[in-house]
Design an enzyme around this catalytic site. Structure first.
Site, PDB file in Angstrom:
ATOM      1  N   ARG A  52     -23.377 -15.735 -59.658  1.00  0.00           N
ATOM      2  CA  ARG A  52     -21.996 -15.243 -59.585  1.00  0.00           C
ATOM      3  C   ARG A  52     -21.059 -16.340 -59.066  1.00  0.00           C
ATOM      4  NH1 ARG A  52     -20.786  -9.767 -56.342  1.00  0.00           N
ATOM      5  NH2 ARG A  52     -21.064 -11.166 -54.567  1.00  0.00           N
ATOM      6  N   LYS A 151     -14.804 -14.054 -57.501  1.00  0.00           N
ATOM      7  CA  LYS A 151     -14.859 -13.961 -56.040  1.00  0.00           C
ATOM      8  C   LYS A 151     -14.207 -15.228 -55.495  1.00  0.00           C
ATOM      9  CE  LYS A 151     -17.988 -12.308 -52.440  1.00  0.00           C
ATOM     10  NZ  LYS A 151     -17.149 -11.263 -51.865  1.00  0.00           N
ATOM     11  N   GLU A 184     -11.994  -0.284 -56.881  1.00  0.00           N
ATOM     12  CA  GLU A 184     -13.012  -0.518 -55.851  1.00  0.00           C
ATOM     13  C   GLU A 184     -12.359  -0.361 -54.486  1.00  0.00           C
ATOM     14  OE1 GLU A 184     -14.455  -4.560 -56.000  1.00  0.00           O
ATOM     15  OE2 GLU A 184     -12.454  -5.373 -56.272  1.00  0.00           O
TER      16      GLU A 184
HETATM   17  N1  PXG Z   1     -15.715  -5.834 -54.096  1.00  0.00           N
HETATM   18  C1  PXG Z   1     -15.140  -6.832 -53.416  1.00  0.00           C
HETATM   19  C2  PXG Z   1     -13.711  -7.109 -53.588  1.00  0.00           C
HETATM   20  C3  PXG Z   1     -15.932  -7.604 -52.551  1.00  0.00           C
HETATM   21  O1  PXG Z   1     -15.379  -8.615 -51.870  1.00  0.00           O
HETATM   22  C4  PXG Z   1     -17.841  -6.244 -53.126  1.00  0.00           C
HETATM   23  C5  PXG Z   1     -17.017  -5.535 -53.970  1.00  0.00           C
HETATM   24  C6  PXG Z   1     -19.289  -5.899 -53.051  1.00  0.00           C
HETATM   25  O2  PXG Z   1     -20.058  -6.894 -53.726  1.00  0.00           O
HETATM   26  P1  PXG Z   1     -21.518  -7.282 -53.254  1.00  0.00           P
HETATM   27  O3  PXG Z   1     -21.957  -8.301 -54.240  1.00  0.00           O
HETATM   28  O4  PXG Z   1     -21.388  -7.832 -51.863  1.00  0.00           O
HETATM   29  O5  PXG Z   1     -22.335  -6.061 -53.310  1.00  0.00           O
HETATM   30  C7  PXG Z   1     -17.303  -7.313 -52.405  1.00  0.00           C
HETATM   31  C8  PXG Z   1     -18.148  -8.119 -51.478  1.00  0.00           C
HETATM   32  C9  PXG Z   1     -16.571  -9.778 -45.770  1.00  0.00           C
HETATM   33  C10 PXG Z   1     -17.512  -9.560 -46.876  1.00  0.00           C
HETATM   34  O6  PXG Z   1     -16.752 -10.747 -45.029  1.00  0.00           O
HETATM   35  C11 PXG Z   1     -17.056  -9.072 -48.081  1.00  0.00           C
HETATM   36  C12 PXG Z   1     -17.944  -8.894 -49.132  1.00  0.00           C
HETATM   37  C13 PXG Z   1     -19.256  -9.195 -48.965  1.00  0.00           C
HETATM   38  C14 PXG Z   1     -19.699  -9.684 -47.742  1.00  0.00           C
HETATM   39  C15 PXG Z   1     -18.819  -9.873 -46.687  1.00  0.00           C
HETATM   40  O7  PXG Z   1     -15.638  -8.986 -45.604  1.00  0.00           O
HETATM   41  N2  PXG Z   1     -17.438  -8.420 -50.303  1.00  0.00           N
END
Ligand code: PXG
Length: 285
Positions: A52, A151, A184
């Site tokens: 990713r 991301k 989301e």
């Molecule tokens: N949507 C968004 C916008 C994210 O930033 C997810 C969904 C979930 O994706 P994953 O691949 O993690 O299942 C994310 C992930 C933080 C932090 O520091 C944010 C995420 C992951 C880890 C830490 O706030 N976001």
């Protein structure tokens, strides 16, 4: 004791982990990142995260300074150097050092930063009692603007929605897209349970292709649930039997209130709890 931070091509002490004020990651949010968990010494879904990261970089035409194998090796070295058994890794690649002015082509080399530390998003009692959320007024980025699938280091869209939640003493907000469909949460993907079936918005609704989301869909199907990726409206959230969020930091967390409406019995529902238990077992296996 300070952490050991990976900076470009080597580990340095936390106190020496410094980057230029001319880095376009800082000046313009020009860069990409991943947040990755380590469970029992093993990096969770490492390949999916690396893939990713490289896809996000490709989407913003950021030339990665090293290949995927080398990046994986850097990350594992950083985890080992910090003796991380259970923790969280933040892998960041910025556009690098440039001049003032937007032009990314003047940045000679992307800058790699890897931090292996810990994270706790929500206190334990919220997993038992559930999360209260609001619908954000801030719309999710239009797919023809910065694609929500990237991301990137520019999280202002989500941060503005998060502020709306915090202003109301809540921790999360649900974001909708330009069509009015659920996209989301600010840092998590959304699921709905209704009449025994599990629903999640398609990625095209404006969500990040969550790695936790993909694992939870797989586990739910293994448990025999129908999982449908289809557009959801605010109405679908209001009448849901259960709502839960998934993400690297949150794992699986039940939502018990949205916009002042109680969801289900006002406690994380049975399918949410079953999936959380299954997820917790899966990450340790
Ligand atoms: N949507 C968004 C916008 C994210 O930033 C997810 C969904 C979930 O994706 P994953 O691949 O993690 O299942 C994310 C992930 C933080 C932090 O520091 C944010 C995420 C992951 C880890 C830490 O706030 N976001």
């Amino acid at each position: 004791m300070g952490l050991k931070i990976w900076l470009n091509d080597k580990l340095v002490d936390e106190a020496d982990a410094k980057v230029s004020v001319f880095d376009h990651g800082l000046l313009y949010g020009d860069g990409v990142f991943e947040g990755i968990r380590v469970y029992s010494g093993k990096v969770f879904e490492l390949k999916a995260h690396i893939d990713r990261l490289y896809e996000s970089a490709s989407a913003i035409r950021l030339k990665m300074p090293v290949d995927r194998e080398t990046m994986t090796d850097y990350l594992l070295q950083t985890v080992a150097a910090n003796n991380l058994d259970d923790g969280y890794v933040r892998l960041v690649v910025t556009r690098g050092v440039g001049t003032l002015g937007l032009n990314p082509l003047v940045c000679e080399k992307g800058q790699i930063i890897i931090i292996a530390a810990t994270i706790q998003l929500y206190p334990r009692e919220i997993y038992e009692n559930g999360l209260k959320v609001i619908s954000a007024n801030t719309m999710r980025n239009h797919p023809l603007a910065v694609s929500p699938q990237i991301k990137s280091l520019n999280y202002l869209n989500n941060i503005l929605a998060k502020l709306e939640a915090l202003d109301r003493d809540m921790l999360e907000a649900i974001m909708y897209n330009h069509m009015g469909y659920v996209a989301e949460a600010t840092g998590d993907n959304v699921f709905v349970v209704r009449a025994g079936k599990v629903y999640s918005p398609p990625i095209s609704a404006g969500s990040l292709e969550g790695i936790t989301r993909a694992v939870v869909i797989k586990l739910a199907r293994e448990l025999g649930y129908d999982v449908l990726e289809q557009n959801l409206t605010r109405y679908d959230l209001y009448v849901a039997d259960e709502i839960f969020l998934t993400g690297t930091a949150a794992e699986v967390i039940g939502v018990v209130e949205i916009d002042g409406r109680t969801i289900g019995m006002g406690k994380p529902g049975p399918i949410t709890r079953e999936l959380l238990a299954k997820f917790e077992a899966y990450v340790r296996q």
